[in-house]
Design a protein around this motif. Structure first.
Motif: not given
Length: 390
Positions: A223-244
């Motif tokens: 979720x990259x909506x406005x209410x999730x913006x403080x956590x979006x960067x960390x969530x996407x970094x975790x997703x990047x680690x999972x893809x790698x």
């Protein structure tokens, strides 16, 4: 080369080895650091490790800057390895990696924390040590692991990004139809008969086989909506680690007012480049949330065709829903029938006194197998365990 670290008089510059009651072997420490680098994605081959040992024997092991540059110049194979090397150096030796000194900088090189793996005995802050010269201790990293991502300062966020490069999410496995020889499992009739024919027609041994494990697909909906913006960067970094970790069996989508597939962008090796490319591909960053509609679009276009079938689907959202909760409830039930397991990650769950009272969470929870928090690095490590056990 086998050298022993000896204690130095109090007040001298403390490098990788500080005052130690029982010196440790340098070779074993460098080998341990090389294993940490390999886990972080840096190909620290044996010849490069040998080159670092030779460099350290010349430069000395009591200077943190010398050890840092000896490893960086010998163990790193390209520009993509530098950030991972810095993060691994900071995590393994318990302090920040030294940086290049500029012509205008007169400050002494940073020292490694007194909790570094190479030493025993003395702790930080004792007489004769200047606390301003000590780097961030390992205990500081431990505190940072449990801090809420939304409450971090810019400097702490930067340090957390380096720690994220060391995260390697485990992959859930499943049994495949293909089987392989094994000491345990069902009897393999054909191989047993062929073996008996070679032994003169007498069955002397039962040959067995069992299913070969294969990685199960993992799908992350972030979720990259406005209410999730403080956590979006960390969530996407975790997703990047999972893809790698498993690029062939991991899919990443962002959800908000629209559904966007960012798996190709997440396959870039560098985390910052991957997030920049993903940000350019996402048209609804910090917008609203229509979880029911977006989840329906995912199931119609991707999930029903096989992406979600038998997969571990991880939905990362706070559950704020602008649309109808009934639609979200219906689509979550549909997703639960297709997926092997559904995991919901809500960063607010990590806060004291939280209760899932929003309409979106009330609609989703009946179809969720695991409800976890995603507010800190420690929470993401826990999430990795939940995914691997699903």
């Amino acid at each position: 080369m086998h050298r022993k670290l000896s204690a130095r008089p109090r007040g001298e510059n403390v490098g990788i080895a500080s005052h130690a009651s029982e010196p440790r072997d340098v070779v074993s420490t460098v080998l341990g650091f090389a294993r940490t680098l390999r886990a972080a994605g840096v190909t620290a081959s044996p010849d490069r490790v040998e080159a670092m040992l030779s460099a350290v024997s010349v430069l000395g092991v009591l200077d943190a800057t010398a050890v840092y540059w000896a490893g960086r110049l010998t163990l790193c194979a390209g520009l993509d390895d530098l950030d991972r090397y810095d993060a691994a150096f900071a995590a393994y030796f318990g302090g920040e990696a030294p940086r290049r000194s500029t012509a205008t900088s007169a400050s002494p090189p940073p020292r490694v924390s007194s909790t570094a793996p190479l030493e025993q005995g003395r702790g930080a802050g004792e007489e004769g040590e200047d606390p301003s010269d000590l780097a961030v201790a390992a205990s500081g990293d431990e505190v940072l692991r449990h801090r809420d991502v939304a409450d971090l300062t810019p400097a702490e966020r930067e340090h957390l990004r380096r720690l994220f490069t060391l995260v390697r999410p485990a992959t859930p496995m499943r049994a495949s139809r293909r089987r392989r020889p094994s000491l345990r499992g069902a009897v393999h009739p054909a191989r047993t008969v062929r073996r008996a024919l070679r032994d003169g027609g007498e069955v002397t041994r039962l040959l067995r086989r069992r299913a070969r494990p294969r990685p199960r697909r993992v799908v992350l909906l972030v979720d990259v909506s406005g209410s999730m913006s403080p956590y979006a960067d960390a969530l996407l970094r975790f997703a990047h680690a999972a893809v790698r970790s498993r690029p062939a069996s991991t899919e990443v989508f962002t959800i908000g007012t629209r559904l966007t597939r960012v798996t190709r962008e997440m396959r870039l090796r560098d985390p910052d480049r991957a997030l920049t490319a993903s940000g350019e591909a996402i048209p609804d960053w910090s917008g609203g949330t229509r979880l029911g509609e977006v989840l329906k679009a995912f199931l119609d276009r991707w999930g029903q065709r096989g992406t979600a079938r038998g997969a571990v689907v991880v939905v990362c959202s706070d559950g704020w829903e602008r649309g109808s909760p009934d639609l979200l409830r219906e689509q979550m039930a549909r997703l639960r029938r297709l997926a092997h397991a559904v995991v919901w990650v809500n960063p607010h769950k990590g806060r004291s006194g939280y209760e899932p009272l929003t309409g979106g969470m009330q609609a989703a929870l009946p179809s969720v197998d695991a409800f976890v928090s995603g507010h800190s690095l420690a929470a993401f490590e826990e999430l990795s365990g939940v995914i691997s056990r699903a």
